[in-house]
Design an enzyme around this catalytic site. Structure first.
Site, short mmCIF file in Angstrom:
data_model
loop_
_atom_site.label_atom_id
_atom_site.label_comp_id
_atom_site.label_asym_id
_atom_site.label_seq_id
_atom_site.Cartn_x
_atom_site.Cartn_y
_atom_site.Cartn_z
CE1 TYR A 106 -4.17 -1.94 0.82
CE2 TYR A 106 -2.53 -3.39 1.79
CZ TYR A 106 -3.81 -3.18 1.32
OH TYR A 106 -4.73 -4.20 1.36
CG ASN A 120 -7.12 0.82 -0.80
OD1 ASN A 120 -7.56 -0.19 -1.35
ND2 ASN A 120 -7.16 0.97 0.52
CD GLU A 121 -11.64 0.12 1.23
OE1 GLU A 121 -11.71 0.77 2.30
OE2 GLU A 121 -11.86 -1.11 1.18
CG ASP A 172 -18.57 -5.03 -1.86
OD1 ASP A 172 -19.29 -4.57 -2.76
OD2 ASP A 172 -18.74 -6.16 -1.37
NE ARG A 200 -21.52 -4.75 -4.22
CZ ARG A 200 -22.29 -5.33 -3.30
NH1 ARG A 200 -23.55 -5.61 -3.56
NH2 ARG A 200 -21.80 -5.64 -2.14
CD GLU A 260 -8.07 -4.39 1.52
OE1 GLU A 260 -9.10 -4.50 2.23
OE2 GLU A 260 -7.28 -3.45 1.61
CE1 TYR A 276 -5.71 -5.35 5.06
CE2 TYR A 276 -6.58 -6.55 6.94
CZ TYR A 276 -5.98 -5.44 6.42
OH TYR A 276 -5.61 -4.41 7.25
#
Length: 430
Positions: A80, A148-149, A190, A195, A252, A284
């Site tokens: 990361y 990332n996120e 997520d 989505r 992940e 993870y």
């Protein structure tokens, strides 16, 4: 005339580089990854952030870890944060020699894209390019993430054009420098309400130079032994992947509600239910922390002084890796039987076209169609997010909290957010 010592040193140096040069490269072609030898590549990966700043500068520790990773049949690590000024040759050589590739986030603690006041500026761009410069020479660099996120709640979606602008500019930099076309992508939280709008938006549009090369999903839905492909929500995720035109994989996963973890989702991801659409998964995580997600432990921390290298008090970040029972052996048993072959690159003819750019919705996706991307240096106030508006929530103190998702599965959240929060905490101790 060269001295014998100098000749010997040159030979040692050349041998150290040889595994990096010899390992086949991996590229994105259509919706799949292929090795340069023509074999389709499926990720069996592990999140490997042992220290806040850079786990890829301690060659001896990398060598210890890679020896155990080989017994898992791992072929990828995800890191990361790194220090681009560090010497990564030893670790990258150790991983290359074991056939292990690297997925690397380009941001640093100070240059992440802020979802509340989104920006993509010269400082961020310079920091990301330095990381790219430091790793493009390694053949086992598999791909780069520009974030990332970043979008961790559904009403933060106005930050998506800034993520896409970062991918655009990093791809342009890569190509202008004549670098190998290492895929540039994004790792997403997520979030049921987003989505599949977010993944489709990042890949949509007729100009491929402005879209991502790969998409990773951090998903913690398949939690209990009683779950299956349908009840976990993986069937829904699979339906969203079937028309996707770039490689998609789990950046992940490894759900944990109560020990032990069985990793049964791997048989779906790497099996015939999903492997024609998905390119594998990252588990993870490697090192044991207070959250209990570790595959190995280095033992308790005996140091009287807490440093930035001590991710959480009581846990060491270096030493001889010892498998955590039974999680390590459970994953080992799963991966041992899962070896998808896919399709040869010579037989693969991509037919997927970019997905349509999603329209804005009342459910949380706020970007309306194929909007113009921000230029370098542009900033936008995207609004203040509240935890109540998001399906995926959680805290670093309780990363294994679950909440039912719209797909009917469970989402474990706060994993990467929690990891970053812990790391950021140590910066204030220095």
């Amino acid at each position: 005339m060269l001295s014998k010592a100098l000749v010997a040193a040159s030979l040692i140096a050349s041998s150290a580089f040889r595994p990096i040069e010899a390992v086949p490269t991996v590229s994105a072609v259509g919706s799949k990854f292929f090795m340069s030898n023509g074999t389709q590549f499926f990720i069996k990966g592990i999140a490997y952030q042992k220290t806040p700043d850079d786990p890829l500068i301690d060659t001896k520790q990398c060598q210890r870890d890679v020896a155990l990773m080989k017994t898992l049949a791992a072929n990828t690590i995800r890191v990361y944060h790194v220090d681009p000024s560090g010497d990564h040759t030893g670790c990258m050589s150790a991983f290359a020699d074991a056939g292990i590739y690297l997925l690397l986030d380009l941001d640093t603690f100070n240059t992440v894209i802020d979802p509340i006041v989104a920006s993509w500026n010269q400082t961020q761009y310079s920091a990301y390019t330095k990381v790219m410069d430091a790793f493009v020479t390694f053949n086992n660099t598999l791909g780069f993430f520009v974030g990332n996120e970043v979008i961790a709640m559904n009403n933060q979606s106005l930050a998506a054009p800034y993520i896409k602008a970062a991918a655009r500019d990093l791809k342009a930099y890569r190509d202008a420098k004549g670098y190998r076309k290492i895929p540039v992508g994004y790792s997403a939280a997520d979030i049921a309400e987003l989505r599949p709008a977010l993944q489709n938006y990042l890949a949509c549009g007729t100009n491929s130079s402005e879209s991502i090369d790969m998409f990773g999903l951090n998903a913690y839905e398949w939690c209990e032994a009683s779950n299956n492909f349908q009840t976990s929500g993986y069937s829904t995720l699979n339906s969203y992947a079937q028309i996707y035109n770039v490689p998609i994989f789990f950046s992940e996963t490894g759900c944990r509600t109560s020990p032990p973890r069985l990793f049964q989702d791997q048989s779906a991801i790497l099996g015939p239910q999903m492997n024609q659409y998905w390119s594998g998964a990252i588990i993870y995580e490697w090192i044991e922390e207070a959250n209990g997600y570790g595959l190995i432990s280095y033992g308790p921390n005996k140091s009287a002084t807490v440093t930035a290298s001590d991710i959480l008090g009581g846990y060491s970040v270096a030493g001889t890796p010892t498998p955590m029972s039974p999680d390590f052996s459970n994953l080992q048993a799963q991966w041992k039987t899962l070896n998808p072959t896919g399709v040869a690159s010579s037989d693969y003819k991509p037919t997927m076209t970019p997905p349509p750019c999603p329209a804005s919705t009342a459910g949380g996706w706020l970007v309306d169609g194929n909007v113009a991307l921000p230029s370098l240096g542009q900033t936008q106030q995207t609004g203040t997010a509240t935890a109540a508006t998001a399906t995926s929530t959680g805290t670093a103190a309780n990363p294994s909290s679950t909440k039912a998702g719209a797909s009917g599965g469970k989402e474990i959240t706060g994993m990467s957010v929690g990891l970053v929060a812990v790391m950021l905490g140590f910066m204030y101790w220095l």
